[in-house]
Scaffold this motif. Structure first.
Motif, short mmCIF file in Angstrom:
data_model
loop_
_atom_site.label_atom_id
_atom_site.label_comp_id
_atom_site.label_asym_id
_atom_site.label_seq_id
_atom_site.Cartn_x
_atom_site.Cartn_y
_atom_site.Cartn_z
N TYR A 11 22.33 -19.74 41.97
CA TYR A 11 21.55 -20.07 43.15
C TYR A 11 21.58 -21.57 43.42
O TYR A 11 21.81 -22.01 44.55
CB TYR A 11 20.10 -19.60 42.99
CG TYR A 11 19.20 -20.12 44.08
CD1 TYR A 11 19.25 -19.58 45.35
CD2 TYR A 11 18.32 -21.17 43.84
CE1 TYR A 11 18.46 -20.08 46.37
CE2 TYR A 11 17.52 -21.67 44.84
CZ TYR A 11 17.59 -21.11 46.11
OH TYR A 11 16.82 -21.61 47.10
N VAL A 12 21.36 -22.38 42.39
CA VAL A 12 21.32 -23.84 42.57
C VAL A 12 22.68 -24.36 43.03
O VAL A 12 22.76 -25.17 43.96
CB VAL A 12 20.87 -24.54 41.27
CG1 VAL A 12 21.05 -26.04 41.35
CG2 VAL A 12 19.41 -24.19 40.96
N ARG A 13 23.74 -23.88 42.41
CA ARG A 13 25.08 -24.32 42.82
C ARG A 13 25.38 -23.90 44.26
O ARG A 13 25.93 -24.67 45.04
CB ARG A 13 26.14 -23.75 41.88
CG ARG A 13 26.15 -24.42 40.54
CD ARG A 13 27.26 -23.89 39.67
NE ARG A 13 27.21 -24.52 38.36
CZ ARG A 13 27.90 -24.09 37.34
NH1 ARG A 13 28.68 -23.03 37.46
NH2 ARG A 13 27.82 -24.71 36.18
N THR A 14 25.05 -22.66 44.60
CA THR A 14 25.29 -22.18 45.95
C THR A 14 24.49 -22.98 46.96
O THR A 14 24.99 -23.36 48.02
CB THR A 14 24.92 -20.69 46.06
OG1 THR A 14 25.67 -19.96 45.10
CG2 THR A 14 25.21 -20.14 47.45
N ASP A 15 23.24 -23.26 46.64
CA ASP A 15 22.39 -24.04 47.53
C ASP A 15 22.98 -25.43 47.75
O ASP A 15 23.02 -25.91 48.88
CB ASP A 15 20.97 -24.13 46.96
CG ASP A 15 19.97 -24.61 47.99
OD1 ASP A 15 20.04 -24.18 49.16
OD2 ASP A 15 19.09 -25.42 47.61
N ASP A 16 23.46 -26.05 46.69
CA ASP A 16 24.07 -27.38 46.81
C ASP A 16 25.32 -27.35 47.70
O ASP A 16 25.51 -28.21 48.54
CB ASP A 16 24.44 -27.93 45.43
CG ASP A 16 23.23 -28.33 44.61
OD1 ASP A 16 22.12 -28.45 45.18
OD2 ASP A 16 23.38 -28.51 43.37
N VAL A 17 26.15 -26.33 47.49
CA VAL A 17 27.38 -26.21 48.30
C VAL A 17 27.03 -26.00 49.76
O VAL A 17 27.62 -26.62 50.65
CB VAL A 17 28.28 -25.07 47.77
CG1 VAL A 17 29.39 -24.75 48.75
CG2 VAL A 17 28.85 -25.42 46.42
N LEU A 18 26.07 -25.11 50.05
CA LEU A 18 25.72 -24.82 51.44
C LEU A 18 25.03 -26.01 52.11
O LEU A 18 25.17 -26.20 53.31
CB LEU A 18 24.83 -23.58 51.52
CG LEU A 18 25.55 -22.27 51.17
CD1 LEU A 18 24.56 -21.11 51.22
CD2 LEU A 18 26.70 -22.02 52.11
N THR A 34 13.76 -12.61 62.31
CA THR A 34 13.71 -13.81 61.47
C THR A 34 14.17 -13.46 60.06
O THR A 34 13.67 -12.51 59.47
CB THR A 34 12.28 -14.39 61.42
OG1 THR A 34 11.84 -14.62 62.74
CG2 THR A 34 12.24 -15.68 60.64
N PRO A 35 15.13 -14.21 59.51
CA PRO A 35 15.64 -13.90 58.16
C PRO A 35 14.54 -14.02 57.11
O PRO A 35 13.70 -14.90 57.17
CB PRO A 35 16.71 -14.94 57.92
CG PRO A 35 16.93 -15.66 59.19
CD PRO A 35 15.79 -15.37 60.08
N GLN A 36 14.58 -13.13 56.13
CA GLN A 36 13.64 -13.16 55.02
C GLN A 36 14.22 -13.89 53.81
O GLN A 36 13.51 -14.23 52.88
CB GLN A 36 13.24 -11.74 54.62
CG GLN A 36 12.57 -10.97 55.73
CD GLN A 36 11.25 -11.60 56.15
OE1 GLN A 36 10.43 -11.93 55.31
NE2 GLN A 36 11.07 -11.78 57.45
N LEU A 37 15.53 -14.11 53.82
CA LEU A 37 16.22 -14.82 52.74
C LEU A 37 16.91 -16.05 53.33
O LEU A 37 17.40 -16.02 54.44
CB LEU A 37 17.32 -13.94 52.12
CG LEU A 37 16.90 -12.67 51.43
CD1 LEU A 37 18.13 -11.87 51.05
CD2 LEU A 37 16.08 -12.96 50.21
N ILE A 38 16.95 -17.12 52.54
CA ILE A 38 17.74 -18.27 52.98
C ILE A 38 19.20 -18.00 52.63
O ILE A 38 19.51 -17.10 51.84
CB ILE A 38 17.24 -19.59 52.36
CG1 ILE A 38 17.37 -19.57 50.84
CG2 ILE A 38 15.82 -19.88 52.78
CD1 ILE A 38 17.08 -20.91 50.20
N VAL A 43 23.92 -15.49 49.66
CA VAL A 43 25.24 -15.66 49.06
C VAL A 43 25.17 -15.43 47.55
O VAL A 43 26.05 -14.79 46.96
CB VAL A 43 25.81 -17.07 49.38
CG1 VAL A 43 27.09 -17.33 48.60
CG2 VAL A 43 26.06 -17.20 50.88
N THR A 44 24.11 -15.92 46.90
CA THR A 44 23.96 -15.72 45.45
C THR A 44 23.84 -14.24 45.11
O THR A 44 24.47 -13.75 44.16
CB THR A 44 22.74 -16.49 44.92
OG1 THR A 44 22.91 -17.87 45.20
CG2 THR A 44 22.58 -16.30 43.42
#
Length: 56
Positions: A11-18, A34-38, A43-44
């Motif tokens: 999750y942390v790596r994906t968040d950093d990349v995005l 409205t999305p319930q997930l960021i 992606v994670t």
């Protein structure tokens, strides 16, 4: 690593990349529900599911 730490790491790596490359985020319509997930969570979850299927 434990499964929980693995998930957190992905999750942390994906968040950093995005954050650094927003064009890589999944496409979302401008209007609608409205999305319930960021994006990083979405992606994670997809990556984790693909890894579980590959382990079979």
């Amino acid at each position: 690593m434990t499964p929980d730490m693995d998930s957190l790491t992905h999750y942390v790596r994906t968040d950093d990349v995005l954050m650094g490359s927003p064009q890589l985020a999944p496409w979302r319509p401008v209007v609608g529900i409205t999305p319930q997930l960021i994006d990083a969570e979405l992606v994670t979850l997809s990556m984790m599911q693909a890894m579980l299927i590959a382990d079979r």
